[in-house]
Motif scaffolding. Structure first.
Motif, mmCIF file in Angstrom:
data_model
loop_
_atom_site.group_PDB
_atom_site.id
_atom_site.type_symbol
_atom_site.label_atom_id
_atom_site.label_comp_id
_atom_site.label_asym_id
_atom_site.label_seq_id
_atom_site.Cartn_x
_atom_site.Cartn_y
_atom_site.Cartn_z
ATOM 1 N N GLY A 160 0.792 -1.220 0.000
ATOM 2 C CA GLY A 160 0.000 0.000 0.000
ATOM 3 C C GLY A 160 0.823 1.268 0.000
ATOM 4 N N LEU A 161 0.132 2.387 -0.265
ATOM 5 C CA LEU A 161 0.793 3.686 -0.348
ATOM 6 C C LEU A 161 1.426 4.081 0.979
ATOM 7 C CD1 LEU A 161 1.511 6.316 -1.786
ATOM 8 C CD2 LEU A 161 -0.817 7.135 -1.281
ATOM 9 N N GLY A 162 0.738 3.804 2.068
ATOM 10 C CA GLY A 162 1.306 4.137 3.372
ATOM 11 C C GLY A 162 2.618 3.426 3.618
ATOM 12 N N HIS A 163 2.676 2.159 3.239
ATOM 13 C CA HIS A 163 3.911 1.385 3.390
ATOM 14 C C HIS A 163 5.010 1.939 2.495
ATOM 15 C CE1 HIS A 163 6.590 -2.117 2.498
ATOM 16 N NE2 HIS A 163 6.508 -2.263 3.808
ATOM 17 N N ALA A 164 4.651 2.357 1.276
ATOM 18 C CA ALA A 164 5.642 2.929 0.363
ATOM 19 C C ALA A 164 6.227 4.216 0.936
ATOM 20 C CB ALA A 164 5.002 3.204 -0.997
ATOM 21 N N VAL A 165 5.387 5.060 1.493
ATOM 22 C CA VAL A 165 5.870 6.305 2.105
ATOM 23 C C VAL A 165 6.761 5.998 3.305
ATOM 24 C CG1 VAL A 165 5.150 8.402 3.337
ATOM 25 C CG2 VAL A 165 3.923 7.678 1.276
ATOM 26 N N LEU A 166 6.408 4.987 4.069
ATOM 27 C CA LEU A 166 7.207 4.612 5.235
ATOM 28 C C LEU A 166 8.609 4.177 4.844
ATOM 29 C CD1 LEU A 166 7.236 4.263 8.297
ATOM 30 C CD2 LEU A 166 6.227 1.986 7.982
ATOM 31 N N ARG A 167 8.765 3.620 3.634
ATOM 32 C CA ARG A 167 10.086 3.212 3.166
ATOM 33 C C ARG A 167 11.029 4.402 2.972
ATOM 34 N NH1 ARG A 167 12.805 0.139 3.523
ATOM 35 N NH2 ARG A 167 13.528 -0.632 1.501
ATOM 36 N N ALA A 168 10.476 5.605 2.973
ATOM 37 C CA ALA A 168 11.295 6.810 2.795
ATOM 38 C C ALA A 168 11.832 7.359 4.109
ATOM 39 C CB ALA A 168 10.470 7.889 2.091
ATOM 40 N N LYS A 169 11.509 6.733 5.215
ATOM 41 C CA LYS A 169 11.843 7.291 6.526
ATOM 42 C C LYS A 169 13.331 7.550 6.697
ATOM 43 C CE LYS A 169 11.470 6.424 11.507
ATOM 44 N NZ LYS A 169 10.964 5.512 12.566
ATOM 45 N N MET A 170 14.161 6.605 6.346
ATOM 46 C CA MET A 170 15.598 6.756 6.556
ATOM 47 C C MET A 170 16.168 7.880 5.697
ATOM 48 S SD MET A 170 16.520 4.712 8.931
ATOM 49 C CE MET A 170 18.300 4.693 8.719
ATOM 50 N N HIS A 171 15.640 8.042 4.508
ATOM 51 C CA HIS A 171 16.146 9.089 3.611
ATOM 52 C C HIS A 171 15.672 10.470 4.051
ATOM 53 C CE1 HIS A 171 17.684 10.713 -0.188
ATOM 54 N NE2 HIS A 171 16.608 11.467 -0.201
ATOM 55 N N VAL A 172 14.417 10.569 4.444
ATOM 56 C CA VAL A 172 13.834 11.868 4.787
ATOM 57 C C VAL A 172 14.347 12.375 6.129
ATOM 58 C CG1 VAL A 172 11.673 13.022 5.404
ATOM 59 C CG2 VAL A 172 11.774 11.541 3.378
ATOM 60 N N GLY A 173 14.414 11.481 7.124
ATOM 61 C CA GLY A 173 14.827 11.916 8.447
ATOM 62 C C GLY A 173 13.741 12.710 9.139
ATOM 63 N N ASN A 174 14.148 13.636 9.985
ATOM 64 C CA ASN A 174 13.207 14.376 10.827
ATOM 65 C C ASN A 174 12.912 15.758 10.245
ATOM 66 O OD1 ASN A 174 11.531 14.713 13.079
ATOM 67 N ND2 ASN A 174 13.155 15.778 14.214
ATOM 68 N N GLU A 175 12.388 15.763 9.024
ATOM 69 C CA GLU A 175 12.052 17.033 8.389
ATOM 70 C C GLU A 175 10.836 16.845 7.492
ATOM 71 O OE1 GLU A 175 14.834 17.852 4.799
ATOM 72 O OE2 GLU A 175 16.081 16.785 6.256
ATOM 73 N N PRO A 176 10.100 17.905 7.239
ATOM 74 C CA PRO A 176 8.943 17.780 6.344
ATOM 75 C C PRO A 176 9.389 17.398 4.935
ATOM 76 C CG PRO A 176 8.895 19.858 7.561
ATOM 77 C CD PRO A 176 10.253 19.268 7.770
ATOM 78 N N PHE A 177 8.469 16.826 4.168
ATOM 79 C CA PHE A 177 8.802 16.379 2.821
ATOM 80 C C PHE A 177 7.535 16.342 1.978
ATOM 81 C CE2 PHE A 177 7.482 12.769 5.236
ATOM 82 C CZ PHE A 177 6.911 11.855 4.360
ATOM 83 N N ALA A 178 7.718 16.310 0.668
ATOM 84 C CA ALA A 178 6.581 16.224 -0.249
ATOM 85 C C ALA A 178 6.460 14.814 -0.787
ATOM 86 C CB ALA A 178 6.757 17.209 -1.404
ATOM 87 N N VAL A 179 5.233 14.401 -1.086
ATOM 88 C CA VAL A 179 4.955 13.134 -1.749
ATOM 89 C C VAL A 179 4.191 13.444 -3.025
ATOM 90 C CG1 VAL A 179 3.755 10.914 -1.623
ATOM 91 C CG2 VAL A 179 4.881 11.841 0.412
ATOM 92 N N LEU A 180 4.675 12.929 -4.146
ATOM 93 C CA LEU A 180 4.027 13.132 -5.436
ATOM 94 C C LEU A 180 3.744 11.766 -6.051
ATOM 95 C CD1 LEU A 180 6.522 15.397 -5.091
ATOM 96 C CD2 LEU A 180 5.546 16.227 -7.228
#
Length: 297
Positions: free
Chosen positions: A110-130
């Motif tokens: 699912g989409l939520g799981h896909a976004v969660l895979r970005a956690k290590m790259h994004v870190g503790n900052e806001p980000f955009a999802v397209l």
């Protein structure tokens, strides 16, 4: 003011089953829309809004995505030798667009799981999802408005669009409260693909999000929902109901041109709509379309 946003996440792990057999060996994101793959429009939108650090969440058989945004020295050499500088510039443009990274989703959860895979790259900052299925016309900027609202309100922002009530079951739907800006609303609740009768409004979530990093913590405890997948909508629902801990959720209502390349009919419409507005194609295509339509009467 919120933290300046530099990162964009593009989920691109879907199988594209609606476009089989074309997507049997080619990622659906690489299907051409006129003369560019759909995914390039999305990356260009992120870059135009100032986001040049792009993470693509991919899956198996998606190598063509990486190849498209990488150097192709043999092709470049051939074009340079031929003096075909126009096509060489187009090839180099895709290569030089952004700093692009890749991570695999693994299981299609699912989409939520896909976004969660970005956690290590994004870190503790806001980000955009397209989302790669949605192309927003460059003449009707949406993401820049969403980034500005996130910076001002320090909250999570989702893109909303009014749809016919009969179509709301195809989207996530938002319950909202008005603000002093007619194009910005406070989201009080979200429902993933509700029936027409159960929808809180005809405001549909479309494929643009600007999220606070708290979304990762919420996603980690979000249970599978609709379709037995981890739904980003469910995580955003929790954030909307807990603004003190998560910052809440606001929506920007988009009233411009959007092309859905995830549906076969809308994909064809997108190609025609974008082509007729091109200076190099429109003058010849528009009269041909008139003639073709006349033959159908």
């Amino acid at each position: 003011m919120g933290t300046p946003i530099t990162k964009a996440v593009i989920p691109a792990a879907g199988l594209g089953t609606r476009f089989l057999p074309a997507t049997k060996a080619m990622p659906k994101e690489m299907l051409p829309v006129v003369d560019k793959p759909a995914i390039q429009y999305v990356v260009e939108e992120a870059v135009a809004a100032g986001l040049t650090d792009v993470l693509m969440v991919t899956g198996r058989n998606k190598n063509a995505l990486e190849n498209h945004f990488d150097r192709m020295t043999e092709l470049e050499a051939i074009l340079k030798k031929k003096g075909d500088h126009s096509r060489l510039e187009k090839v180099n443009h895709a290569t030089d667009l952004a700093d692009i990274h890749y991570v695999r989703q693994g299981d299609p959860l699912g989409l939520g799981h896909a976004v969660l895979r970005a956690k290590m790259h994004v870190g503790n900052e806001p980000f955009a999802v397209l989302l790669g299925d949605d192309i927003i016309d460059a003449r009707d900027p949406l993401l820049s408005k969403m980034l500005a609202e996130q910076s001002t309100r320090n909250t999570s922002i989702i893109a909303l669009m009014e749809v016919e009530p009969s179509q709301i079951h195809l989207y996530g739907a938002a319950a909202v409260e008005a603000t002093d800006d007619p194009d910005v609303v406070r989201v009080t609740g979200l429902v993933e693909k509700p029936s027409t009768e159960d929808a809180p409004s005809n405001l549909a979530i479309i494929g643009r999000y600007v999220l606070r990093p708290e979304v990762f913590e919420v996603l980690e405890r979000t249970q599978p929902g609709k379709g037995n997948e981890i739904q980003l909508t469910d995580a955003l629902q929790e954030m909307a109901l807990n603004p003190v801990t998560s910052g809440g959720v606001y929506g920007v209502i988009f009233r411009g041109r959007r092309y859905d390349t995830g549906d076969r009919l809308d994909y064809i419409k997108a190609i025609v709509q974008l082509a007729v507005d091109r200076e190099d194609l429109g003058p010849d295509l528009r009269p041909w379309l008139h003639e073709f339509v006349a033959t159908l009467d």
